[in-house]
Design a protein around this motif. Structure first.
Motif, PDB file in Angstrom:
ATOM      1  N   SER A 150       0.801  -1.218   0.000  1.00  0.00           N
ATOM      2  CA  SER A 150       0.000   0.000   0.000  1.00  0.00           C
ATOM      3  C   SER A 150       0.836   1.272   0.000  1.00  0.00           C
ATOM      4  N   TRP A 152       2.819   4.194  -1.750  1.00  0.00           N
ATOM      5  CA  TRP A 152       2.845   4.779  -3.091  1.00  0.00           C
ATOM      6  C   TRP A 152       4.144   5.539  -3.315  1.00  0.00           C
ATOM      7  N   VAL A 153       4.321   5.999  -4.544  1.00  0.00           N
ATOM      8  CA  VAL A 153       5.447   6.892  -4.840  1.00  0.00           C
ATOM      9  C   VAL A 153       5.211   8.226  -4.134  1.00  0.00           C
ATOM     10  N   PHE A 155       4.918  11.951  -4.464  1.00  0.00           N
ATOM     11  CA  PHE A 155       4.745  13.015  -5.458  1.00  0.00           C
ATOM     12  C   PHE A 155       5.339  14.351  -5.007  1.00  0.00           C
TER      13      PHE A 155
ATOM     14  N   LEU B  77      -4.541  11.301  -9.112  1.00  0.00           N
ATOM     15  CA  LEU B  77      -3.410  10.489  -8.646  1.00  0.00           C
ATOM     16  C   LEU B  77      -2.825  11.066  -7.368  1.00  0.00           C
ATOM     17  N   THR B  78      -2.502  12.354  -7.401  1.00  0.00           N
ATOM     18  CA  THR B  78      -1.855  12.960  -6.247  1.00  0.00           C
ATOM     19  C   THR B  78      -2.802  12.964  -5.050  1.00  0.00           C
ATOM     20  N   MET B  81      -3.334   9.159  -3.807  1.00  0.00           N
ATOM     21  CA  MET B  81      -2.177   8.485  -3.216  1.00  0.00           C
ATOM     22  C   MET B  81      -1.607   9.236  -2.027  1.00  0.00           C
ATOM     23  N   MET B  82      -1.470  10.567  -2.162  1.00  0.00           N
ATOM     24  CA  MET B  82      -0.747  11.318  -1.140  1.00  0.00           C
ATOM     25  C   MET B  82      -1.639  11.826  -0.008  1.00  0.00           C
ATOM     26  N   ASP B  85      -4.998   7.847   0.570  1.00  0.00           N
ATOM     27  CA  ASP B  85      -4.608   6.471   0.853  1.00  0.00           C
ATOM     28  C   ASP B  85      -3.445   6.372   1.838  1.00  0.00           C
ATOM     29  N   TRP B  86      -2.413   7.176   1.663  1.00  0.00           N
ATOM     30  CA  TRP B  86      -1.242   7.040   2.524  1.00  0.00           C
ATOM     31  C   TRP B  86      -0.605   8.409   2.742  1.00  0.00           C
TER      32      TRP B  86
END
Lengths: 462, 178
Positions: A150, A152-153, A155, B77-78, B81-82, B85-86
């Motif tokens: 879980s 992620w990259v 950003f 996306l940003t 994800m940022m 989600d996490w």
């Protein structure tokens, strides 16, 4: 309608017709390679294979085979990466920015310049890949959950911005280049005699037939791609510079980096275009299309961007002093007078001093001299990246950690290998692709061709 | 374009060896009420689309919409994800809201906008032109990628009249398309 001011020098010299352009552009593809081509190709291939060996050795044993140490964790690899990315910039600048500015002299050089862009970005992309150490985990840079769990990259990281910037830049450059190539491949397809050749170019040309509606879309697509590629080319080196500028290392932590890197990239890229085209025009007898005027224009750009880079160097020194931060001041004092003084002054001589010769018309229209300066500039720009990266790192905050960097044979081998790989690709391109955007060039024959310009003069179209 | 030939009127081919002559021919024929079915040329001829009565291409509008799609993708996306989600606390700069973190996402937003706009536009270009690797050449005469220009005129009225009109316009070869 085909009119251009008589004061402008012709961009296509000699008594050329549309058919002559076709024949001249198709000639390198349709004839056998000269002996010199095989010689250079052979040397490049050996260098490339040597580089492949060194890369495999690095992957097998680890990046401990390089000269890196605890203090200098980035050296030749990132220097080469930035150097190659920078070289790529001229291609996009010529094909996109000069298209938006309606600079017609771009037409006979943009194809090769874009090829150079693509081939040098390939070299650049190698370095971060192998620097990861465990290249089989390279998919970590993609926005998929790492280890498929879980996480992620990030950003927020300039390194990830770089991944997006370089991959966008590379793929968009490829499609821009290829869309332009389609009509020229069609020209070679329609001339091909041997069935194999005809079949290959039939595949490459996508069945292009030059319908009126298709040309209309072609021109619109070229214009929009140029509009997209223009901010793109500025963003790529901006983001590369942020790899350094967003850190807290004295010597890297400067807001001047983005414009300074972009100017340096264009500077080195034009030098490489000059290096390649001075040879291409001679070997493939393209002197009527890539004229002295083209070389002169590029020399002027080299002179201007070289001077911008010079101002950036001086500004950096001034701001280091003016900031009052002693670490910052020492980083720059150490660059100019420390153990790496020779790298700093090589950079200064090659990048700031040598382009100033281009103020003299006699020198900037001399092929031999332009070729010489183009090599000097490329050496200088390699030193610039080396100076920024290694001299900022090698004396860090704790004097007990101070060290020097010396490359191993693997460092040197990989660098030589990328030069070999670049020339292998470029030489293959020069023998199988139309090296001049002939369809585009035909559109300016009647306005900028020497014969037609003389006719205009005679008829008194002023 | 590539609809069935049967319902269409017969086509007369006229080959030219100069773009200006061809363009004048197109304009004159249009003025006389003829329909120009197609022109094959080795390079884009300025003003030809207008003379033939072609509509403006909307591919740039498509590119703009693809760019918007890319921008939305980057924001999703940003954000996903940022922020959702996490969320990570990086360098003491926690990811509470997308708005606060937005400046760090500008490069990604820009790159994906360009990526989507450029690639999807080029795919649209290929699909709309019906060109793909290995396709049979669309031009009936291979000389039209070198230095010749082929005009296809729909025949209406007297055939001989059209033939002589084409001859007078400077065509170097005239034939009936079968």
């Amino acid at each position: 309608m085909h009119y251009e001011a008589p004061i402008r020098k012709p961009l296509i010299t000699g008594d050329k017709s549309y058919h002559d352009i076709t024949v001249d552009v198709a000639r390198p593809v349709e004839t056998k390679a000269p002996r010199s081509w095989w010689l250079v190709f052979g040397i490049s291939l050996v260098a490339f294979l040597w580089g492949v060996g060194c890369i495999l050795y690095t992957i097998g044993v680890g990046i401990g085979t390089w000269g890196l140490n605890k203090t200098v964790g980035w050296a030749w690899d990132i220097t080469n990466f930035v150097w190659w990315v920078g070289i790529g910039h001229a291609g996009t600048l010529i094909s996109a920015v000069l298209l938006l500015f309606r600079q017609k002299w771009r037409m006979s050089i943009n194809r090769s310049a874009e090829a150079m862009t693509i081939f040098s970005v390939i070299q650049a992309a190698l370095f971060p890949g192998i620097h990861m150490g465990r290249i089989w985990l390279a998919y970590f840079v993609f926005p998929i959950p790492n280890q498929f769990g879980s996480l992620w990259v990030n950003f927020n990281s300039p390194l990830l911005w770089d991944v997006f910037a370089i991959s966008t830049y590379f793929t968009v450059s490829v499609v821009f280049w290829y869309v332009g190539l389609i009509p020229d491949f069609a020209m070679i397809r329609d001339r091909a005699v041997r069935p194999v050749t005809k079949h290959i170019y039939k595949i490459l040309s996508f069945g292009w037939g030059g319908k009126a509606k298709h040309w209309q879309r072609f021109e619109e697509v070229s214009l929009v791609l140029a509009g997209l590629a223009t901010p793109l080319v500025l963003s790529v080196h901006t983001i590369v510079s942020m790899d350094f500028a967003t850190s807290v290392i004295p010597g890297w932590h400067t807001t001047i980096f983005p414009p300074y890197f972009v100017a340096g990239a264009i500077f080195s890229g034009f030098a490489m275009v000059n290096t390649l085209l001075i040879i291409v025009r001679k070997v493939f007898k393209m002197e009527d299309y890539i004229t002295i005027q083209h070389i002169e224009m590029m020399n002027i750009i080299i002179m201007i961007t070289g001077s911008i880079v010079g101002i950036a160097y001086i500004t950096e020194l001034f701001i280091a002093w003016y900031s009052g931060v002693e670490y910052e001041q020492y980083a720059f004092l150490n660059r100019a007078t420390g153990p790496y003084w020779w790298a700093y002054w090589s950079m200064m001589t090659c990048n700031v001093f040598s382009p100033q010769f281009m103020w003299f018309k006699k020198l900037r229209t001399s092929l031999m001299f332009s070729f010489f300066i183009s090599i000097v500039v490329n050496i200088g720009m390699w030193f610039e990246r080396f100076v920024i990266i290694v001299t900022s790192l090698h004396r860090d905050y704790l004097p007990s950690s101070w060290s020097m960097f010396s490359p191993t044979f693997v460092d040197i081998g990989i660098f030589i290998g990328t030069i070999g790989f670049f020339f292998v690709l470029f030489l293959l391109y020069a023998r199988s692709f139309p090296v001049i955007a002939q369809a585009e060039l035909k559109t300016i024959l009647k306005s900028s061709g020497e014969k037609y310009k003389q006719l205009h003069e005679k008829d008194g179209h002023h | 374009m590539a609809t069935t030939n049967h319902q269409h009127p017969p086509i007369i081919n006229a080959l030219y060896d100069d773009d200006d002559v061809l363009l004048k021919g197109v304009k004159d024929l249009k003025a006389k009420g003829y329909t120009i079915a197609e022109v094959y040329s080795p390079f884009p001829i300025h003003g030809l689309d207008h003379a033939m009565g072609l509509k403006r291409t909307r591919i740039a509008i498509a590119a703009f919409m693809y760019g918007c799609l890319g921008l939305i993708t980057a924001i999703s996306l940003t954000y996903g994800m940022m922020i959702v989600d996490w969320p990570m606390n990086i360098g003491g700069k926690p990811s509470f809201t997308w708005g606060e973190n937005m400046p760090a996402f500008v490069p990604i937003m820009f790159e994906l906008t360009v990526f989507f706009a450029a690639h999807l536009m080029v795919w649209t270009f290929f699909i709309r032109n019906d060109i793909y690797p290995g396709r049979k050449a669309q031009n009936p005469d291979p000389r039209t990628t070198d230095d010749k220009f082929l005009m296809e005129v729909e025949l209406s009225g007297d055939k001989e009249e059209l033939m002589s009109l084409l001859r007078d316009s400077g065509a170097i070869e005239i034939s009936e398309k079968n």
